[in-house]
Design an enzyme around this catalytic site. Sequence first.
Site, PDB file in Angstrom:
ATOM      1  N   LYS A  80       0.670  -1.420  -0.280  1.00 31.91           N
ATOM      2  CA  LYS A  80      -0.282  -0.072  -0.044  1.00 31.91           C
ATOM      3  C   LYS A  80       0.985   1.274   0.014  1.00 31.91           C
ATOM      4  O   LYS A  80       0.059   2.545  -0.278  1.00 31.91           O
ATOM      5  CB  LYS A  80      -1.044  -0.281   1.300  1.00 31.91           C
ATOM      6  CG  LYS A  80      -0.615   0.385   2.507  1.00 31.91           C
ATOM      7  CD  LYS A  80      -1.255   0.054   3.740  1.00 31.91           C
ATOM      8  CE  LYS A  80      -1.009   0.677   5.179  1.00 31.91           C
ATOM      9  NZ  LYS A  80      -0.252   1.828   4.878  1.00 31.91           N
ATOM     10  N   ASP A  81       2.352   1.234   0.271  1.00 28.06           N
ATOM     11  CA  ASP A  81       3.154   2.266   0.827  1.00 28.06           C
ATOM     12  C   ASP A  81       3.427   2.848  -0.680  1.00 28.06           C
ATOM     13  O   ASP A  81       4.408   3.659  -0.471  1.00 28.06           O
ATOM     14  CB  ASP A  81       4.187   2.098   1.510  1.00 28.06           C
ATOM     15  CG  ASP A  81       3.499   2.231   3.412  1.00 28.06           C
ATOM     16  OD1 ASP A  81       2.161   3.222   3.179  1.00 28.06           O
ATOM     17  OD2 ASP A  81       3.613   1.925   3.886  1.00 28.06           O
ATOM     18  N   LEU A 126      -5.301  10.391   5.966  1.00 28.47           N
ATOM     19  CA  LEU A 126      -6.236  11.345   5.303  1.00 28.47           C
ATOM     20  C   LEU A 126      -7.663  10.342   4.808  1.00 28.47           C
ATOM     21  O   LEU A 126      -8.425  10.378   4.953  1.00 28.47           O
ATOM     22  CB  LEU A 126      -5.541  11.802   4.158  1.00 28.47           C
ATOM     23  CG  LEU A 126      -6.626  13.273   3.880  1.00 28.47           C
ATOM     24  CD1 LEU A 126      -6.404  14.130   4.446  1.00 28.47           C
ATOM     25  CD2 LEU A 126      -6.138  13.796   1.956  1.00 28.47           C
ATOM     26  N   ARG A 127      -7.241   9.185   4.349  1.00 24.40           N
ATOM     27  CA  ARG A 127      -8.278   8.739   3.874  1.00 24.40           C
ATOM     28  C   ARG A 127      -9.272   7.486   5.484  1.00 24.40           C
ATOM     29  O   ARG A 127     -10.556   8.060   5.388  1.00 24.40           O
ATOM     30  CB  ARG A 127      -7.305   6.822   3.552  1.00 24.40           C
ATOM     31  CG  ARG A 127      -8.740   5.880   3.193  1.00 24.40           C
ATOM     32  CD  ARG A 127      -7.932   4.294   3.115  1.00 24.40           C
ATOM     33  NE  ARG A 127      -7.462   3.925   3.828  1.00 24.40           N
ATOM     34  CZ  ARG A 127      -8.016   3.278   5.025  1.00 24.40           C
ATOM     35  NH1 ARG A 127      -8.900   2.797   5.090  1.00 24.40           N
ATOM     36  NH2 ARG A 127      -6.969   2.628   5.432  1.00 24.40           N
ATOM     37  N   ARG A 128      -9.109   6.797   6.468  1.00 22.28           N
ATOM     38  CA  ARG A 128      -9.350   6.958   7.683  1.00 22.28           C
ATOM     39  C   ARG A 128     -10.292   8.212   8.413  1.00 22.28           C
ATOM     40  O   ARG A 128     -11.396   7.854   8.717  1.00 22.28           O
ATOM     41  CB  ARG A 128      -8.366   5.965   8.919  1.00 22.28           C
ATOM     42  CG  ARG A 128      -7.621   4.591   8.506  1.00 22.28           C
ATOM     43  CD  ARG A 128      -6.199   4.416   8.837  1.00 22.28           C
ATOM     44  NE  ARG A 128      -5.937   3.258   8.605  1.00 22.28           N
ATOM     45  CZ  ARG A 128      -4.936   3.352   8.647  1.00 22.28           C
ATOM     46  NH1 ARG A 128      -4.453   3.673   9.255  1.00 22.28           N
ATOM     47  NH2 ARG A 128      -4.313   1.721   8.517  1.00 22.28           N
ATOM     48  N   ARG A 145       0.769  10.228  14.138  1.00 18.68           N
ATOM     49  CA  ARG A 145       2.602   9.408  13.394  1.00 18.68           C
ATOM     50  C   ARG A 145       3.333   8.772  13.990  1.00 18.68           C
ATOM     51  O   ARG A 145       3.700   8.896  15.086  1.00 18.68           O
ATOM     52  CB  ARG A 145       3.026  10.319  12.766  1.00 18.68           C
ATOM     53  CG  ARG A 145       2.796  12.127  11.612  1.00 18.68           C
ATOM     54  CD  ARG A 145       3.066  12.968  11.217  1.00 18.68           C
ATOM     55  NE  ARG A 145       3.754  13.942  11.987  1.00 18.68           N
ATOM     56  CZ  ARG A 145       3.128  14.437  12.944  1.00 18.68           C
ATOM     57  NH1 ARG A 145       2.074  14.726  12.688  1.00 18.68           N
ATOM     58  NH2 ARG A 145       3.800  15.406  13.472  1.00 18.68           N
ATOM     59  N   ARG A 151       2.894   4.811  18.269  1.00 20.39           N
ATOM     60  CA  ARG A 151       1.964   5.108  17.197  1.00 20.39           C
ATOM     61  C   ARG A 151       0.495   4.750  19.142  1.00 20.39           C
ATOM     62  O   ARG A 151      -0.289   4.788  19.532  1.00 20.39           O
ATOM     63  CB  ARG A 151       0.430   5.040  16.639  1.00 20.39           C
ATOM     64  CG  ARG A 151       1.108   6.003  15.255  1.00 20.39           C
ATOM     65  CD  ARG A 151       1.378   5.697  14.083  1.00 20.39           C
ATOM     66  NE  ARG A 151       1.305   4.517  13.629  1.00 20.39           N
ATOM     67  CZ  ARG A 151       0.488   3.496  12.781  1.00 20.39           C
ATOM     68  NH1 ARG A 151      -0.380   3.676  12.437  1.00 20.39           N
ATOM     69  NH2 ARG A 151       1.007   2.875  11.542  1.00 20.39           N
ATOM     70  N   CYS A 238      -4.882  14.350  -7.812  1.00 21.43           N
ATOM     71  CA  CYS A 238      -4.131  15.052  -6.568  1.00 21.43           C
ATOM     72  C   CYS A 238      -4.474  14.184  -5.808  1.00 21.43           C
ATOM     73  O   CYS A 238      -4.691  13.143  -5.742  1.00 21.43           O
ATOM     74  CB  CYS A 238      -4.350  16.356  -6.454  1.00 21.43           C
ATOM     75  SG  CYS A 238      -5.547  16.584  -5.142  1.00 21.43           S
TER      76      CYS A 238
END
Length: 530
Positions: A80-81, A126-128, A145, A151, A238
Site C-alpha cells: 500500500k506504500d 487522510l483516508r481513515r 504519526r 503510535r 492530486c
Amino acid sequence: MERIIRIGTRSSELALWQANTVAKQLDNLGYKSEIVKIDSLGDVVLDKPLYELGITGVFTKNLDIALLNDKIDIAVHSFKDVPTKLPHGIIQGAILKRGDFNDVLVIKEDENFFTKDSAIIATGSLRRKAQWLYRYPHHTITGLRGNVITRLQKLEDNDWDGAIFAAAGLKRLKLLPEKEKHIKLDWMIPAPAQGAVMVAVLEKNEDLVEICKQLNHDDTATCVKIEREFLRVLEGGCTAPIGALALIIKEELMFKGVLFSPDGKNKIEFSKSVELDKIGNLGEYAANYVLDRGGNKLMREEIIIDKDINIYSTKNLSLDQVNSISSHIGSSMSDFITTRSNRLKPNVVKNPIKNVIFTSQNAVEALLENFIPMELQFENIYCVGKRTKRLIEKKIGKVIQDENTSEKLANYLVKNLDGKEVTFFCGNKKREELTTILTENNIVVNEVESYQTALTPRKIDEKINGILFFSPSAIESFLIQNKATEIVAFCIGETTATEARKYFKNVEVSKVSTIESVIEAANKYFKVKQ
C-alpha cells in the site's frame, strides 16, 4: 557456490516481519537468503536524478536505490506504500498471500464515548480521517504519526478515546489488544493493497524474476491489481482519501471503490460483482465512473496539514509527487492558476511554419485541442522546459533546442535561428523577455495567443514553512489574499525565482524546471534546517 539472495528491507519491526516471511518462503522452496537492512542512502551515487529514474515514494526510495545499485537482490515492501508507477528497470516480482485488510479502532478506555456528544480519534491517514468523519461528523480527528509501537504509546499518553490502525500490522507484531479493547472497522474501505506484501526485483535479473514468481499468490495479485488501477487513475489530479477493496468469492470478484472529500462530508462510491473471466479493466472503469460523477471536484478540495514542518503547493500534485515529499513534512495544495484553451482559426496552421516557439505545456495542449498532429507542419521547434520538450516530441515532432528559461532560449535563437521570423504559441500572460530580446535583434515574432490563464487566489489560514511556485502568475495569485512572510519560496526556475525575490526574503530555485525538482529542493532545504 550456491547463491544467497539478499533481501532488502527497512529496519522497522513490521518491515522485518515482512522480510523474514519472504525469507521463510524462499527457504521452503530451497533457496538461501539473508536480510539486508536499508535505512539510508549512504554513499550511493546515481547517474540520474531520482525523479528521472521514476523513484518517488518516501517509503520505497532507499530500497529502490539499493536495488538499482546491486546492494540487494530483491526488495520487500508493504504494497500500500508503493507508488503505482515503479522506477525504471524495477518490476513487481511477487505478491504474497494477503493478510487482514481491515482497519481496527484501538480503544483507550471503553466504548462509552460513542454515546457522548464528542470524542477524539487519532489517525495520520487522510483516508481513515475522511471515512470516520463521514460516519461520526461530531467527532474530532487528531494527527498520529510514527511506527506502530510509537503510535500505541501515544494513545496511552494522550487524552484520546481511540486510534485507528491497520489490523495486519498489529497482528503481525502480535500487538492487537484483547477483544474488549479493539473494534474491527469492517465498514471502512481499506487503502488499495492494504495487507499485501510485494517483492520487487530488477527486470533484467531473469533468474530472480523466475524465483519470485514461485512466491506469487495469484488471487491476491488479481485483487490488488484492480485496487491499484483504481488508485492510479484517480491520483492523476492530486492526492485524496481513496479506498478500494477487491475480493474473490467462489467464481466471482467483488469490488468496491470509494472517494471522499478530505473533510469527510461527501463521498462517491462504486461497487460491482463480476465473473472472474470478465474482469477486464474494472479498476479503470470504476475510477472513471467516480471521476464522471464529480470526483475531480472532491479531489481538489483543500487538504489540512498537521506536522511540524508544512509546505503548500500552488499547483495540485499527483499522488506519486506527494509521496516524494519527505515524511516529516506536511503538505497542502490547490491550483492558484487555471487555464482555458482558446479556439484557434484553421488558417493559423494552414501553411507550413519554419520556426515555432513554445514556453509551456499549456500552449502545446491548447494547440492539440484545436488541430490533429498531422496538421502541424513545423520545420524547427524550440521550447522552454524538459517536460514541454517531452510532450512536443511525443505528440508533434522533434525539438531542435530546449532551454530552462525563456531568456536563455531567446539568446540562443538570436545566435542560431535559421531565418528572421518565429511563431510564438503563448498564453495571455506571455514571456515578455523572450519577445523583447528577439524583436530588439530584428527577429519578427508572430504571437498566437493559444490559451488564457486565470488567477484563482485563496486565503491560506494554516501555518506553512514553505510554498511551491511554478510560475510568476502563481506568485501574483498568492499575493492577492496572502502576505509574503518569513516562509521560504521554492521556485521552478529562475524566471519564477526573479519574481519571488521581489516579495520573499528566502527563495530557493530548483536545479531543473520540473515539479519533482522543486519538491526535491524543499526536501533538501528542510532536511538541512532540522
